[in-house]
Scaffold this active site. Sequence first.
Site, PDB file in Angstrom:
ATOM      1  N   TYR A 156       0.945  -1.222   0.000  1.00 61.70           N
ATOM      2  CA  TYR A 156      -0.045  -0.154   0.058  1.00 61.70           C
ATOM      3  C   TYR A 156       0.804   1.339  -0.192  1.00 61.70           C
ATOM      4  O   TYR A 156       1.971   1.045   0.255  1.00 61.70           O
ATOM      5  CB  TYR A 156      -0.986   0.002   1.180  1.00 61.70           C
ATOM      6  CG  TYR A 156      -0.272   0.326   2.609  1.00 61.70           C
ATOM      7  CD1 TYR A 156      -0.277   1.568   3.186  1.00 61.70           C
ATOM      8  CD2 TYR A 156       0.462  -0.662   3.054  1.00 61.70           C
ATOM      9  CE1 TYR A 156       0.243   1.963   4.397  1.00 61.70           C
ATOM     10  CE2 TYR A 156       1.115  -0.282   4.667  1.00 61.70           C
ATOM     11  CZ  TYR A 156       0.863   0.860   4.988  1.00 61.70           C
ATOM     12  OH  TYR A 156       1.634   1.304   6.125  1.00 61.70           O
TER      13      TYR A 156
ATOM     14  N   ARG B  89       8.348   3.831  -4.906  1.00 63.51           N
ATOM     15  CA  ARG B  89       8.308   3.119  -3.779  1.00 63.51           C
ATOM     16  C   ARG B  89       7.349   1.934  -3.907  1.00 63.51           C
ATOM     17  O   ARG B  89       7.692   0.774  -3.660  1.00 63.51           O
ATOM     18  CB  ARG B  89       7.943   3.632  -2.417  1.00 63.51           C
ATOM     19  CG  ARG B  89       8.350   2.762  -1.300  1.00 63.51           C
ATOM     20  CD  ARG B  89       8.248   3.592   0.262  1.00 63.51           C
ATOM     21  NE  ARG B  89       6.872   3.896   0.524  1.00 63.51           N
ATOM     22  CZ  ARG B  89       6.648   4.672   1.439  1.00 63.51           C
ATOM     23  NH1 ARG B  89       7.664   5.048   2.359  1.00 63.51           N
ATOM     24  NH2 ARG B  89       5.458   5.361   1.648  1.00 63.51           N
TER      25      ARG B  89
ATOM     26  N   ARG C  44      -7.840 -20.307  -2.005  1.00 60.50           N
ATOM     27  CA  ARG C  44      -7.133 -20.007  -0.903  1.00 60.50           C
ATOM     28  C   ARG C  44      -5.948 -21.309  -0.896  1.00 60.50           C
ATOM     29  O   ARG C  44      -6.133 -22.393  -0.910  1.00 60.50           O
ATOM     30  CB  ARG C  44      -7.873 -20.098   0.530  1.00 60.50           C
ATOM     31  CG  ARG C  44      -6.859 -19.651   1.522  1.00 60.50           C
ATOM     32  CD  ARG C  44      -7.598 -19.531   2.961  1.00 60.50           C
ATOM     33  NE  ARG C  44      -6.472 -19.120   3.758  1.00 60.50           N
ATOM     34  CZ  ARG C  44      -5.660 -19.837   4.422  1.00 60.50           C
ATOM     35  NH1 ARG C  44      -5.120 -20.862   4.211  1.00 60.50           N
ATOM     36  NH2 ARG C  44      -4.876 -19.233   5.531  1.00 60.50           N
TER      37      ARG C  44
ATOM     38  N   HIS D 123      -1.362 -21.437  -0.042  1.00 59.39           N
ATOM     39  CA  HIS D 123      -0.298 -20.390   0.199  1.00 59.39           C
ATOM     40  C   HIS D 123       0.737 -20.273  -0.828  1.00 59.39           C
ATOM     41  O   HIS D 123       1.345 -19.067  -0.972  1.00 59.39           O
ATOM     42  CB  HIS D 123       0.714 -21.109   1.366  1.00 59.39           C
ATOM     43  CG  HIS D 123      -0.069 -21.154   2.773  1.00 59.39           C
ATOM     44  ND1 HIS D 123      -1.123 -21.912   2.981  1.00 59.39           N
ATOM     45  CD2 HIS D 123       0.345 -20.657   3.904  1.00 59.39           C
ATOM     46  CE1 HIS D 123      -1.427 -21.599   4.253  1.00 59.39           C
ATOM     47  NE2 HIS D 123      -0.551 -20.917   4.789  1.00 59.39           N
TER      48      HIS D 123
ATOM     49  N   LYS E 128       6.570  -2.092   1.955  1.00 64.15           N
ATOM     50  CA  LYS E 128       5.261  -1.402   2.494  1.00 64.15           C
ATOM     51  C   LYS E 128       4.196  -2.512   2.444  1.00 64.15           C
ATOM     52  O   LYS E 128       3.213  -1.990   1.669  1.00 64.15           O
ATOM     53  CB  LYS E 128       5.381   0.116   1.927  1.00 64.15           C
ATOM     54  CG  LYS E 128       4.345   0.766   2.635  1.00 64.15           C
ATOM     55  CD  LYS E 128       4.387   2.168   2.464  1.00 64.15           C
ATOM     56  CE  LYS E 128       3.433   3.206   3.301  1.00 64.15           C
ATOM     57  NZ  LYS E 128       3.870   3.370   4.590  1.00 64.15           N
TER      58      LYS E 128
ATOM     59  N   GLU F  32      12.440   2.311  14.191  1.00 67.86           N
ATOM     60  CA  GLU F  32      11.400   3.577  13.579  1.00 67.86           C
ATOM     61  C   GLU F  32      10.115   3.517  14.426  1.00 67.86           C
ATOM     62  O   GLU F  32      10.090   2.618  15.206  1.00 67.86           O
ATOM     63  CB  GLU F  32      11.270   3.116  12.260  1.00 67.86           C
ATOM     64  CG  GLU F  32      10.625   1.990  11.743  1.00 67.86           C
ATOM     65  CD  GLU F  32      10.410   1.426  10.516  1.00 67.86           C
ATOM     66  OE1 GLU F  32      10.521   2.409   9.645  1.00 67.86           O
ATOM     67  OE2 GLU F  32      10.204   0.206  10.359  1.00 67.86           O
TER      68      GLU F  32
ATOM     69  N   LEU G 184      11.600   1.281   7.109  1.00 67.85           N
ATOM     70  CA  LEU G 184      11.234   1.710   5.886  1.00 67.85           C
ATOM     71  C   LEU G 184      11.623   3.020   5.359  1.00 67.85           C
ATOM     72  O   LEU G 184      12.010   3.956   6.150  1.00 67.85           O
ATOM     73  CB  LEU G 184       9.749   1.776   5.933  1.00 67.85           C
ATOM     74  CG  LEU G 184       8.899   2.244   4.731  1.00 67.85           C
ATOM     75  CD1 LEU G 184       8.783   0.952   3.842  1.00 67.85           C
ATOM     76  CD2 LEU G 184       7.347   2.640   4.944  1.00 67.85           C
TER      77      LEU G 184
END
Length: 285
Positions: free
Chosen positions: A31, A50, A98, A100, A147, A180, A205
């Site tokens: 995101y 990014r 579903r 993995h 992120k 951070e 990050l």
Amino acid sequence: RIAYVNGRYVKHSDASVHIEDRGYQFADGVYEVCEVRHGYIVDLTRHLNRLDRSLGELRIAWPMSRAALTQVIRETLRRNHVRNGLFYMQVTRGVARRDHVFPAEGTPPSLVITAKSTDAKIIAAKNANGIKAITLVDNRWDRVDIKSVGLLPNAMARQQAKEAGAQEAIYVDGDGMVKEGAATNVWIVDPDGTLVTRPAEHGILRGITRTTLMDVAAKLGLQIAERSFSVSEMLAAREVFLTAATSICFLVVSVDGQAIANGHPGSVSQKVREAFFDVAEKIAI
């Protein structure tokens, strides 16, 4: 409010994704959050750069071209009448049975964009008084440079901060060095007036606001050092502040109940905050 969901602009209250979207099932997505100020998107190029890196690290395809995505972002902001606020953009690996392992090649990524207006007075009030923080031992996965939407440890850290009467939790590594915040990068101003922040090669990050702030500091003639610093050095600093896209610079007046300097917001971080918008990239909606 209007949201963009996989090719459609829909009422925010009606927006939904499939129950087998891998973002919901596995936090298999990334995101970006970007500030909008005075009708301009702030630092969009760096945010998209990014996003490209995060997608590449997780081997997720772009949902559309960069140019098309920019237009969808603009349209979402326009439909929500955002002049001052933010947009949130999330890309996941898409919808699949579903399992993995990754779904079949060619599975389209999912894209969701939301936007909202924010009250600048609330952020200004926080900075007038400063905010409080606590420290926590870092318990996240190693790839915090991506992120990712997998933010459960960050959410729990923020909750712990709230219960302690603070507004942010600052992660500390096993050697007692500052990493951070749960949703911010951490800076100190040392006794010589140098702005210090941890290197972003590993363990944190690479914040977009953090990067642009370096441009701001250069314009203001301030010195910056990218190096590790301890909790004890942070507590003894002239100033402590946090950077993030939607708040730019939050001034910290206490950490773990101990006042920073005189317990009031510092002048260096105030100066950086005030100069930020003039230096940052601005793209009209």
